[in-house]
Write a protein that holds these residues in place. Structure first.
Motif, PDB file in Angstrom:
ATOM      1  N   ASN A 258       0.861  -1.177   0.000  1.00  0.00           N
ATOM      2  CA  ASN A 258       0.000   0.000   0.000  1.00  0.00           C
ATOM      3  C   ASN A 258       0.899   1.230   0.000  1.00  0.00           C
ATOM      4  OD1 ASN A 258      -2.543  -1.237   0.037  1.00  0.00           O
ATOM      5  ND2 ASN A 258      -2.474  -1.512   2.253  1.00  0.00           N
ATOM      6  N   PHE A 259       0.906   1.907  -1.129  1.00  0.00           N
ATOM      7  CA  PHE A 259       1.693   3.138  -1.236  1.00  0.00           C
ATOM      8  C   PHE A 259       0.779   4.312  -0.855  1.00  0.00           C
ATOM      9  CE2 PHE A 259       5.432   1.501  -3.352  1.00  0.00           C
ATOM     10  CZ  PHE A 259       4.973   0.316  -3.921  1.00  0.00           C
ATOM     11  N   GLN A 260       1.250   5.106   0.059  1.00  0.00           N
ATOM     12  CA  GLN A 260       0.470   6.260   0.489  1.00  0.00           C
ATOM     13  C   GLN A 260       1.231   7.521   0.113  1.00  0.00           C
ATOM     14  OE1 GLN A 260      -0.601   6.440   4.706  1.00  0.00           O
ATOM     15  NE2 GLN A 260      -2.751   6.431   4.101  1.00  0.00           N
ATOM     16  N   PHE A 261       0.519   8.421  -0.577  1.00  0.00           N
ATOM     17  CA  PHE A 261       1.124   9.661  -1.060  1.00  0.00           C
ATOM     18  C   PHE A 261       0.472  10.847  -0.351  1.00  0.00           C
ATOM     19  CE2 PHE A 261       3.557   7.845  -4.492  1.00  0.00           C
ATOM     20  CZ  PHE A 261       2.870   6.689  -4.782  1.00  0.00           C
ATOM     21  N   TYR A 262       1.312  11.686   0.203  1.00  0.00           N
ATOM     22  CA  TYR A 262       0.861  12.951   0.786  1.00  0.00           C
ATOM     23  C   TYR A 262       1.279  14.075  -0.151  1.00  0.00           C
ATOM     24  CZ  TYR A 262      -0.411  10.954   5.341  1.00  0.00           C
ATOM     25  OH  TYR A 262      -1.020  10.256   6.351  1.00  0.00           O
ATOM     26  N   GLY A 263       0.391  15.018  -0.335  1.00  0.00           N
ATOM     27  CA  GLY A 263       0.733  16.113  -1.220  1.00  0.00           C
ATOM     28  C   GLY A 263      -0.409  17.100  -1.343  1.00  0.00           C
ATOM     29  N   LYS A 264      -0.561  17.655  -2.533  1.00  0.00           N
ATOM     30  CA  LYS A 264      -1.560  18.685  -2.774  1.00  0.00           C
ATOM     31  C   LYS A 264      -2.243  18.449  -4.123  1.00  0.00           C
ATOM     32  CE  LYS A 264       1.199  22.141  -0.269  1.00  0.00           C
ATOM     33  NZ  LYS A 264       1.898  23.445  -0.375  1.00  0.00           N
ATOM     34  N   ARG A 265      -3.511  18.813  -4.177  1.00  0.00           N
ATOM     35  CA  ARG A 265      -4.311  18.819  -5.403  1.00  0.00           C
ATOM     36  C   ARG A 265      -4.416  17.429  -6.033  1.00  0.00           C
ATOM     37  NH1 ARG A 265      -1.601  23.412  -4.612  1.00  0.00           N
ATOM     38  NH2 ARG A 265       0.323  22.584  -5.452  1.00  0.00           N
ATOM     39  N   PHE A 266      -4.795  16.462  -5.210  1.00  0.00           N
ATOM     40  CA  PHE A 266      -5.049  15.105  -5.684  1.00  0.00           C
ATOM     41  C   PHE A 266      -6.522  14.900  -6.046  1.00  0.00           C
ATOM     42  CE2 PHE A 266      -0.917  14.383  -4.976  1.00  0.00           C
ATOM     43  CZ  PHE A 266      -0.466  13.817  -3.789  1.00  0.00           C
ATOM     44  N   GLY A 267      -7.372  15.881  -5.766  1.00  0.00           N
ATOM     45  CA  GLY A 267      -8.805  15.704  -5.993  1.00  0.00           C
ATOM     46  C   GLY A 267      -9.329  16.368  -7.244  1.00  0.00           C
ATOM     47  N   TYR A 268      -8.465  16.684  -8.203  1.00  0.00           N
ATOM     48  CA  TYR A 268      -8.891  17.341  -9.438  1.00  0.00           C
ATOM     49  C   TYR A 268      -9.070  16.324 -10.565  1.00  0.00           C
ATOM     50  CZ  TYR A 268      -7.609  21.918  -7.451  1.00  0.00           C
ATOM     51  OH  TYR A 268      -7.532  23.049  -6.674  1.00  0.00           O
TER      52      TYR A 268
END
Length: 344
Positions: A258-268
């Motif tokens: 399970n790769f988990q990515f933290y960041g910004k603007r993933f909901g576009y």
């Protein structure tokens, strides 16, 4: 343009006996209401010094006297041998009213400032500007706008001053700027993906300054602060099975991950990919085409392995089958309409 027409004013201070000028004082122009400027003069005396002229926009109105036709467009012809034509939307004539207040310690300063503009406003002054460049006219067309003085000046002399209040004398008048507001073409709107803004601190020597910049104006240097807001996705942190990975993702064994990515603007409406030097038979190889970034190619991950927790967190669940044919360096890529970002 209004300030540029008036801000070269200065006053002389004369010797009372010889009438010889001892001092030349530049007049400061400030964009803001009079009562706020007076408040700051009382509370922060080092910010501004008198004499000062305040300029405040008080009204904007359509000018029916300058409506000569009701066409939606006007056509401009270049006055030379090319005979080229340009079509622009019909602008709206507007009158912008500006209240001007002059605040001084001395009546003589006030009289000099008034004389500086009154003698040049009979009946009005003209400023020149260009039709907006966004219309892409094949030539430069000049607009001349009148600035009309109201012709009246009201004086306000201080009364009933307490011993701790400084003497000030002021005068008020108004001007009308005959300008235009331009409509845009009726074009399909496109999304704005990036907004860049620069904020400048300005030196104040004989310059027009915005009222809200007093703190920055008092600084000695000229400083620029830049801010950028974008719709591009961005990675900030990586996790594998809940363990923080630092700046890179390293897989050494063929286990489910399970790769988990933290960041910004993933909901576009983002799509997710794997990209590398080796084929991944289970996935479809496709181009990633965005508005602002170069086109790249990668393997599209199916939606059933992607879990969007929120705009800042996404989990990608991959079984060991995805790694059976992989070796070397691969990266995760996420993309939206604006652009894409790749993991290290």
């Amino acid at each position: 343009m209004f300030v540029a027409a008036f801000d070269d004013a200065f006053v002389y201070r004369y010797d009372a006996r010889t009438r010889v000028a001892k001092e030349k004082i530049e007049v400061r122009y400030v964009n803001g209401p009079k009562h706020r400027v007076l408040h700051d003069l009382s509370d922060r005396a080092k910010t501004l010094t008198l004499p000062v002229v305040t300029i405040e926009q008080t009204s904007l109105s359509r000018d029916p006297s300058r409506i000569h036709n009701k066409d939606q467009f006007i056509y401009r012809k270049q006055l030379d041998s090319t005979n080229r034509m340009a079509k622009i939307p019909q602008p709206i004539p507007v009158n912008l009213t500006l209240d001007v207040n002059i605040i001084c310690y001395f009546k003589e300063d006030l009289d000099q400032i008034i004389q500086n503009f009154v003698v040049n406003c009979n009946p009005y002054i003209i400023v020149s500007w260009k039709i907006p460049e966004k219309f892409n006219m094949p030539f430069i067309d000049e607009i001349r706008s009148e600035i009309q003085w109201s012709g009246d000046i009201s004086y306000e002399n201080p009364k009933d001053l307490s011993p701790d209040v400084k003497w000030r004398i002021s005068a008020s008048t108004s001007f009308t700027v005959k300008g235009w507001l331009f409509k845009d073409y009726n074009q399909n709107q496109k999304p704005i993906y990036v907004v860049n803004a620069d904020f400048h601190a300005l030196p104040v020597s004989n310059r027009f300054c915005d009222y809200n910049l007093f703190d920055a104006i008092s600084a000695e240097g000229v400083v620029t602060d830049s801010i950028s807001i974008s719709a591009y996705p961005e990675f900030t942190n990586y996790f594998i099975n809940g363990i923080h990975q630092g700046d890179s993702l390293v897989v050494t064994e063929l286990n489910d991950r399970n790769f988990q990515f933290y960041g910004k603007r993933f909901g576009y409406n983002n799509t997710w990919y794997l990209s590398g030097a080796y084929n991944i038979p289970q996935l479809v190889y496709t181009e990633i085409d965005t508005a602002k970034f170069p086109t790249i190619s990668a393997y599209l991950l199916p939606e059933n392995v992607i879990t969007v927790v929120n705009d800042n967190i996404v989990t990608v669940a991959l079984s060991s089958n995805y790694f059976s044919n992989l070796s070397g360096n691969h990266v995760f890529v996420t993309a939206n309409d604006a652009g894409w970002v790749a993991s290290y």
